[in-house]
Design an enzyme around this catalytic site. Sequence first.
Site, PDB file in Angstrom:
ATOM      1  N   ASN A   1       0.824  -1.022   0.153  1.00 55.57           N
ATOM      2  CA  ASN A   1       0.186   0.180   0.184  1.00 55.57           C
ATOM      3  C   ASN A   1       0.895   1.148   0.019  1.00 55.57           C
ATOM      4  O   ASN A   1       1.624   1.632   0.893  1.00 55.57           O
ATOM      5  CB  ASN A   1      -0.696  -0.192   1.148  1.00 55.57           C
ATOM      6  CG  ASN A   1      -1.811   1.360   1.352  1.00 55.57           C
ATOM      7  OD1 ASN A   1      -1.740   2.227   0.445  1.00 55.57           O
ATOM      8  ND2 ASN A   1      -2.229   1.434   2.652  1.00 55.57           N
ATOM      9  N   TRP A   2       1.142   1.850  -1.050  1.00 54.91           N
ATOM     10  CA  TRP A   2       1.867   3.037  -1.330  1.00 54.91           C
ATOM     11  C   TRP A   2       1.400   4.325  -0.727  1.00 54.91           C
ATOM     12  O   TRP A   2       2.062   5.323  -0.565  1.00 54.91           O
ATOM     13  CB  TRP A   2       2.279   3.181  -2.867  1.00 54.91           C
ATOM     14  CG  TRP A   2       3.171   2.168  -3.464  1.00 54.91           C
ATOM     15  CD1 TRP A   2       3.384   0.958  -2.962  1.00 54.91           C
ATOM     16  CD2 TRP A   2       3.533   2.134  -4.825  1.00 54.91           C
ATOM     17  NE1 TRP A   2       3.984   0.130  -3.803  1.00 54.91           N
ATOM     18  CE2 TRP A   2       4.397   1.002  -5.055  1.00 54.91           C
ATOM     19  CE3 TRP A   2       3.399   3.011  -5.787  1.00 54.91           C
ATOM     20  CZ2 TRP A   2       4.766   0.543  -6.229  1.00 54.91           C
ATOM     21  CZ3 TRP A   2       4.231   2.878  -7.101  1.00 54.91           C
ATOM     22  CH2 TRP A   2       4.802   1.387  -7.234  1.00 54.91           C
ATOM     23  N   LYS A   3       0.055   4.080  -0.236  1.00 57.79           N
ATOM     24  CA  LYS A   3      -0.575   5.302   0.251  1.00 57.79           C
ATOM     25  C   LYS A   3      -0.418   6.947  -0.674  1.00 57.79           C
ATOM     26  O   LYS A   3      -0.399   6.406  -1.835  1.00 57.79           O
ATOM     27  CB  LYS A   3      -0.006   5.728   1.519  1.00 57.79           C
ATOM     28  CG  LYS A   3      -0.173   4.336   2.576  1.00 57.79           C
ATOM     29  CD  LYS A   3       0.086   4.766   3.836  1.00 57.79           C
ATOM     30  CE  LYS A   3       0.397   3.474   4.610  1.00 57.79           C
ATOM     31  NZ  LYS A   3       0.141   3.612   6.047  1.00 57.79           N
TER      32      LYS A   3
ATOM     33  N   GLU B   1      -7.117   4.609   7.805  1.00 58.67           N
ATOM     34  CA  GLU B   1      -6.633   5.942   7.332  1.00 58.67           C
ATOM     35  C   GLU B   1      -7.916   6.678   6.902  1.00 58.67           C
ATOM     36  O   GLU B   1      -8.347   7.779   6.974  1.00 58.67           O
ATOM     37  CB  GLU B   1      -5.484   6.125   6.601  1.00 58.67           C
ATOM     38  CG  GLU B   1      -4.193   5.987   7.347  1.00 58.67           C
ATOM     39  CD  GLU B   1      -3.133   5.542   6.928  1.00 58.67           C
ATOM     40  OE1 GLU B   1      -2.968   5.411   5.423  1.00 58.67           O
ATOM     41  OE2 GLU B   1      -1.967   5.089   7.533  1.00 58.67           O
TER      42      GLU B   1
ATOM     43  N   GLY C   1       2.946  -1.005   4.259  1.00 60.65           N
ATOM     44  CA  GLY C   1       2.663   0.341   3.935  1.00 60.65           C
ATOM     45  C   GLY C   1       4.386   0.750   3.637  1.00 60.65           C
ATOM     46  O   GLY C   1       4.880   0.557   2.713  1.00 60.65           O
ATOM     47  N   GLY C   2       4.976   1.413   4.699  1.00 62.63           N
ATOM     48  CA  GLY C   2       6.447   2.061   4.379  1.00 62.63           C
ATOM     49  C   GLY C   2       7.173   1.010   3.908  1.00 62.63           C
ATOM     50  O   GLY C   2       7.944   1.248   3.122  1.00 62.63           O
TER      51      GLY C   2
HETATM   52  C1  PEP Z   1      -0.752   0.151   5.803  1.00 65.14           C
HETATM   53  O1  PEP Z   1      -0.928   1.424   6.010  1.00 65.14           O
HETATM   54  O2  PEP Z   1      -1.469  -0.668   5.633  1.00 65.14           O
HETATM   55  C2  PEP Z   1       0.331  -0.064   6.662  1.00 65.14           C
HETATM   56  C3  PEP Z   1       0.365  -1.702   7.321  1.00 65.14           C
HETATM   57  O3  PEP Z   1       1.243   0.515   7.061  1.00 65.14           O
HETATM   58  P1  PEP Z   1       2.940   0.134   7.659  1.00 65.14           P
HETATM   59  O4  PEP Z   1       3.213  -1.032   7.091  1.00 65.14           O
HETATM   60  O5  PEP Z   1       3.607   1.477   7.340  1.00 65.14           O
HETATM   61  O6  PEP Z   1       2.669  -0.032   9.128  1.00 65.14           O
END
Ligand code: PEP
Length: 256
Positions: free
Chosen positions: A10-12, A100, A235-236
């Site tokens: 998930n690149w957001k 989010e 995510g990150g």
């Molecule tokens: C996400 O936003 O779905 C997520 C899991 O982010 P992160 O891996 O950065 O915690």
Amino acid sequence: MARKKLIAGNWKMNGLMEDGIALAKGIAQEVKAFGKSECEFLVCPPFTLLASVKKALRGAKVALGAQDVHFAEKGAHTGDISPLMLKDLGCTYVIIGHSERRADHFESNELICKKAVAAHAAGLKTVICIGETEAQRDAGKTIDVCKEQILGSVPDDSTAADTVIAYEPVWAIGTGKTPTAKDVEEVHAAVRKVLAKKIGKGNANKMKILYGGSVKPSNAKEFLSLPDVDGALIGGASLKVADFMAIAKNASENKK
Ligand code: PEP
């Protein structure tokens, strides 16, 4: 029950054109080099990059997904994107109900369910996100919250073919904090039980349940080796080719 693991990024709201294309090309190259994969791959860039990332992924077994969708087919919904528009761009997946969006856009279970119904009708697979806040966890309500979110946001006719669940404790997203493996397995097992009641045991046993929340190469093995964890929503760490692929490597080494 063999469920192929899904490694989803998930690149957001990250990446301008050049970075996005480079990231997609890097992932495509690595996935091709991975050979016959034990897992499935998905990347979910921002809307602005979907078309270019689709091109950059050409020839690699990496599915394309969006991070949200509107429930209407078309019409007066300024700023929104319909399921058919995503299909038209080559998406096969869409993330729905990420915490989010639940927090920033006040998305309710009911709205998320409507979006999922529309996405499925258009032939898109959904990754429906659930998860408790830190306060809910501290109050011992994790399983109740997840149960309520599943009952309210997963359509009654969902199947393992069109739906993936992502359990993402809100307090673990982007924080570096994670639940213990025991906690994650307990929640995933409970989620599968609730799904069994809602959509039938057969579908629930086949449905992928991903863990998400600060997954990185160093902790991926711990989570991906759990019996009810069928992949990760990342995510990150999905913004770096090496980290994303190192997580996938852990998934491959943990066939169930
Ligand atoms: C996400 O936003 O779905 C997520 C899991 O982010 P992160 O891996 O950065 O915690």
